[in-house]
Design a protein around this motif. Structure first.
Motif, PDB file in Angstrom:
ATOM      1  N   GLY A  73       2.120  -3.882 -11.548  1.00  0.00           N
ATOM      2  CA  GLY A  73       0.618  -3.733 -11.376  1.00  0.00           C
ATOM      3  C   GLY A  73       0.294  -2.698 -11.932  1.00  0.00           C
ATOM      4  O   GLY A  73      -0.693  -2.425 -12.781  1.00  0.00           O
ATOM      5  N   LEU A  74       1.001  -1.360 -11.717  1.00  0.00           N
ATOM      6  CA  LEU A  74       0.370  -0.154 -12.480  1.00  0.00           C
ATOM      7  C   LEU A  74       0.659  -0.385 -13.913  1.00  0.00           C
ATOM      8  O   LEU A  74      -0.157   0.308 -14.659  1.00  0.00           O
ATOM      9  CB  LEU A  74       1.228   0.887 -11.770  1.00  0.00           C
ATOM     10  N   ASP A  75       1.590  -0.986 -14.523  1.00  0.00           N
ATOM     11  CA  ASP A  75       1.879  -0.961 -15.773  1.00  0.00           C
ATOM     12  C   ASP A  75       0.610  -1.749 -16.480  1.00  0.00           C
ATOM     13  O   ASP A  75       0.043  -1.470 -17.409  1.00  0.00           O
ATOM     14  CB  ASP A  75       3.153  -1.733 -16.198  1.00  0.00           C
ATOM     15  N   ALA A  76       0.210  -2.944 -15.613  1.00  0.00           N
ATOM     16  CA  ALA A  76      -0.758  -3.719 -16.366  1.00  0.00           C
ATOM     17  C   ALA A  76      -2.106  -3.110 -16.304  1.00  0.00           C
ATOM     18  O   ALA A  76      -2.964  -3.256 -17.243  1.00  0.00           O
ATOM     19  CB  ALA A  76      -1.044  -4.962 -15.607  1.00  0.00           C
ATOM     20  N   PHE A  77      -2.236  -2.196 -15.236  1.00  0.00           N
ATOM     21  CA  PHE A  77      -3.601  -1.534 -15.190  1.00  0.00           C
ATOM     22  C   PHE A  77      -3.585  -0.307 -16.309  1.00  0.00           C
ATOM     23  O   PHE A  77      -4.766  -0.241 -16.669  1.00  0.00           O
ATOM     24  CB  PHE A  77      -3.482  -0.658 -13.785  1.00  0.00           C
ATOM     25  N   VAL A  91     -10.529  -2.814 -14.759  1.00  0.00           N
ATOM     26  CA  VAL A  91     -10.426  -3.876 -13.484  1.00  0.00           C
ATOM     27  C   VAL A  91      -9.225  -4.784 -13.573  1.00  0.00           C
ATOM     28  O   VAL A  91      -9.077  -5.482 -14.422  1.00  0.00           O
ATOM     29  CB  VAL A  91     -12.079  -4.457 -13.187  1.00  0.00           C
ATOM     30  N   LEU A  92      -8.412  -4.788 -12.611  1.00  0.00           N
ATOM     31  CA  LEU A  92      -7.299  -5.574 -12.710  1.00  0.00           C
ATOM     32  C   LEU A  92      -7.045  -6.305 -11.509  1.00  0.00           C
ATOM     33  O   LEU A  92      -7.245  -5.673 -10.408  1.00  0.00           O
ATOM     34  CB  LEU A  92      -5.954  -4.772 -12.932  1.00  0.00           C
ATOM     35  N   ALA A  93      -6.784  -7.468 -11.566  1.00  0.00           N
ATOM     36  CA  ALA A  93      -6.629  -8.450 -10.459  1.00  0.00           C
ATOM     37  C   ALA A  93      -4.998  -8.550 -10.523  1.00  0.00           C
ATOM     38  O   ALA A  93      -4.283  -8.955 -11.581  1.00  0.00           O
ATOM     39  CB  ALA A  93      -7.110  -9.749 -10.399  1.00  0.00           C
ATOM     40  N   LEU A  94      -4.209  -8.124  -9.290  1.00  0.00           N
ATOM     41  CA  LEU A  94      -2.914  -8.237  -9.313  1.00  0.00           C
ATOM     42  C   LEU A  94      -2.490  -9.379  -8.427  1.00  0.00           C
ATOM     43  O   LEU A  94      -3.074  -9.404  -7.256  1.00  0.00           O
ATOM     44  CB  LEU A  94      -2.203  -6.918  -8.884  1.00  0.00           C
ATOM     45  N   SER A  95      -1.689 -10.337  -8.843  1.00  0.00           N
ATOM     46  CA  SER A  95      -1.603 -11.434  -7.870  1.00  0.00           C
ATOM     47  C   SER A  95       0.058 -11.650  -7.831  1.00  0.00           C
ATOM     48  O   SER A  95       0.756 -12.239  -8.661  1.00  0.00           O
ATOM     49  CB  SER A  95      -2.050 -12.919  -8.727  1.00  0.00           C
ATOM     50  N   GLY A 149       0.880  -1.157  -0.186  1.00  0.00           N
ATOM     51  CA  GLY A 149       0.046   0.009   0.022  1.00  0.00           C
ATOM     52  C   GLY A 149       0.912   1.359   0.021  1.00  0.00           C
ATOM     53  O   GLY A 149       0.502   2.522  -0.857  1.00  0.00           O
ATOM     54  N   ALA A 150       1.756   1.226   0.854  1.00  0.00           N
ATOM     55  CA  ALA A 150       2.832   2.562   0.910  1.00  0.00           C
ATOM     56  C   ALA A 150       3.294   2.542  -0.331  1.00  0.00           C
ATOM     57  O   ALA A 150       3.834   3.847  -0.649  1.00  0.00           O
ATOM     58  CB  ALA A 150       3.746   2.405   1.906  1.00  0.00           C
ATOM     59  N   GLU A 151       3.892   1.313  -0.845  1.00  0.00           N
ATOM     60  CA  GLU A 151       4.724   1.528  -2.280  1.00  0.00           C
ATOM     61  C   GLU A 151       3.718   1.727  -3.312  1.00  0.00           C
ATOM     62  O   GLU A 151       4.274   2.819  -4.060  1.00  0.00           O
ATOM     63  CB  GLU A 151       5.457   0.128  -2.496  1.00  0.00           C
ATOM     64  N   PHE A 152       2.633   1.459  -3.539  1.00  0.00           N
ATOM     65  CA  PHE A 152       1.739   2.010  -4.554  1.00  0.00           C
ATOM     66  C   PHE A 152       1.370   3.704  -4.321  1.00  0.00           C
ATOM     67  O   PHE A 152       1.459   4.341  -5.201  1.00  0.00           O
ATOM     68  CB  PHE A 152       0.190   1.673  -4.143  1.00  0.00           C
ATOM     69  N   ALA A 153       1.385   4.044  -3.192  1.00  0.00           N
ATOM     70  CA  ALA A 153       1.471   5.356  -2.774  1.00  0.00           C
ATOM     71  C   ALA A 153       2.454   6.351  -3.305  1.00  0.00           C
ATOM     72  O   ALA A 153       2.442   7.229  -3.933  1.00  0.00           O
ATOM     73  CB  ALA A 153       0.904   6.039  -1.212  1.00  0.00           C
ATOM     74  N   ARG A 154       3.673   5.712  -3.143  1.00  0.00           N
ATOM     75  CA  ARG A 154       4.994   6.297  -3.615  1.00  0.00           C
ATOM     76  C   ARG A 154       5.070   6.543  -4.873  1.00  0.00           C
ATOM     77  O   ARG A 154       5.510   7.569  -5.422  1.00  0.00           O
ATOM     78  CB  ARG A 154       6.093   5.969  -2.744  1.00  0.00           C
ATOM     79  N   GLN A 155       4.835   5.426  -5.761  1.00  0.00           N
ATOM     80  CA  GLN A 155       4.863   5.350  -7.031  1.00  0.00           C
ATOM     81  C   GLN A 155       3.947   6.282  -7.792  1.00  0.00           C
ATOM     82  O   GLN A 155       3.983   6.728  -8.773  1.00  0.00           O
ATOM     83  CB  GLN A 155       5.096   3.964  -7.686  1.00  0.00           C
ATOM     84  N   LEU A 156       2.484   6.133  -7.273  1.00  0.00           N
ATOM     85  CA  LEU A 156       1.736   6.974  -7.878  1.00  0.00           C
ATOM     86  C   LEU A 156       1.946   8.435  -7.554  1.00  0.00           C
ATOM     87  O   LEU A 156       1.520   9.474  -8.576  1.00  0.00           O
ATOM     88  CB  LEU A 156       0.183   6.676  -7.171  1.00  0.00           C
ATOM     89  N   SER A 157       2.620   8.665  -6.412  1.00  0.00           N
ATOM     90  CA  SER A 157       3.052  10.248  -6.204  1.00  0.00           C
ATOM     91  C   SER A 157       3.856  10.713  -7.185  1.00  0.00           C
ATOM     92  O   SER A 157       3.596  11.688  -7.563  1.00  0.00           O
ATOM     93  CB  SER A 157       3.384  10.307  -4.813  1.00  0.00           C
ATOM     94  N   ARG A 158       4.771   9.705  -7.708  1.00  0.00           N
ATOM     95  CA  ARG A 158       5.957  10.337  -8.643  1.00  0.00           C
ATOM     96  C   ARG A 158       5.240  10.377  -9.993  1.00  0.00           C
ATOM     97  O   ARG A 158       5.592  11.241 -10.624  1.00  0.00           O
ATOM     98  CB  ARG A 158       6.969   9.223  -8.482  1.00  0.00           C
TER      99      ARG A 158
END
Length: 260
Positions: free
Chosen positions: A212-216, A177-181, A21-30
């Motif tokens: 995950g972000l690239d696939a989305f 809609v993406l499922a990240l596994s 979750g924190a890593e999602f936030a950091r990459q999305l912020s960038r």
């Protein structure tokens, strides 16, 4: 679908205080996104918000009845419109079904399934209007029965199936809609579940989130992180579920010291 640009978008991340979750936030912020950070720990969320900027903090225990509705109402009360929802919050417990308490296992279901479904249902009209979407964090545990993490594996199988179904329903309406596994990842997940849940090398959160972000952004329905995990997920279709369950049981069976 055209590639998705997160710049200027508002992204809500559950379980944002640590790990993926924190890593999602950091990459999305960038990438230029505004963030809505949701978790139980206000102190950790505030520290992350200070680090990143362009962030809103909402503390919530999503295992509690009605928590999803309260979160949705709070987002609306703040005048925020969500473009992308990332249902990352979740946990798993390692141990015999009869050893783990019913309360603990009910909590897994409440967070991994109930909260995820309710948040998806509540935010989807906004996501459709804004032509955004949702990332559901599933797991390699979704692809076969998972002895000694039976409830966790079953919840993630639900997430995978649910996400594929919604992808098919909503793709023509412009909603991703993406499922990240992921497989085993180097996060605090194992502080709660125990290292016996997945012995061996763990992937980096940075790489899992990037995949995950690239696939989305590409509009995919599902992505499995890591070549080895992709091969393992694909190979499950060639074996019976009973064979897979027996094989996984050998790997996940608690060591005698863990039973004391």
């Amino acid at each position: 679908m055209n590639p998705y640009d997160f710049a200027g978008r508002t992204v809500l991340v559950t379980g944002a205080s640590m790990g993926l979750g924190a890593e999602f936030a950091r990459q999305l912020s960038r990438l230029g996104a505004t963030l809505i950070l949701v978790a139980r720990s206000e102190a950790k969320l505030q520290a992350l918000a200070t680090e990143l900027g362009r962030s809103h903090v909402i503390t919530a225990d999503l295992t509690a009845p009605g928590a999803a509705q309260r979160l949705f109402d709070e987002v609306k009360a703040r005048g925020l419109d969500v473009d992308v929802l990332i249902n990352n919050a979740g946990y798993g417990l390692h141990g015999g079904f009869d050893v783990l308490s019913l309360e603990e296992q009910r909590g897994e279901i409440n967070l991994n399934v109930r909260a995820l479904v309710e948040l998806t249902y509540l935010f989807l009209p906004t996501l459709e209007r804004r032509q955004g979407g949702v990332i559901q964090v599933a797991s390699m545990a979704a692809f076969q029965p998972t002895p000694y993490m039976a409830v966790y594996g079953a919840t993630k199988a639900f997430v995978l199936s649910f996400s594929h179904a919604l992808w098919a329903e909503y793709r023509a309406r412009g909603v991703r809609v993406l499922a990240l596994s992921p497989g085993a990842t180097d996060t605090p997940f194992f502080e709660r579940s125990g290292e016996g849940a997945s012995p061996g090398k763990k992937a980096s959160p940075e790489d899992v989130v990037r995949v995950g972000l690239d696939a989305f952004a590409a509009g995919r329905a599902s992505v499995v992180h890591g070549t080895g995990n992709q091969v393992a997920a694909f190979s499950t279709r060639f074996f019976s579920r009973t064979f897979a369950a027996k094989l996984i049981a050998r790997i996940t069976r608690p060591r005698p010291s863990a039973l004391l």
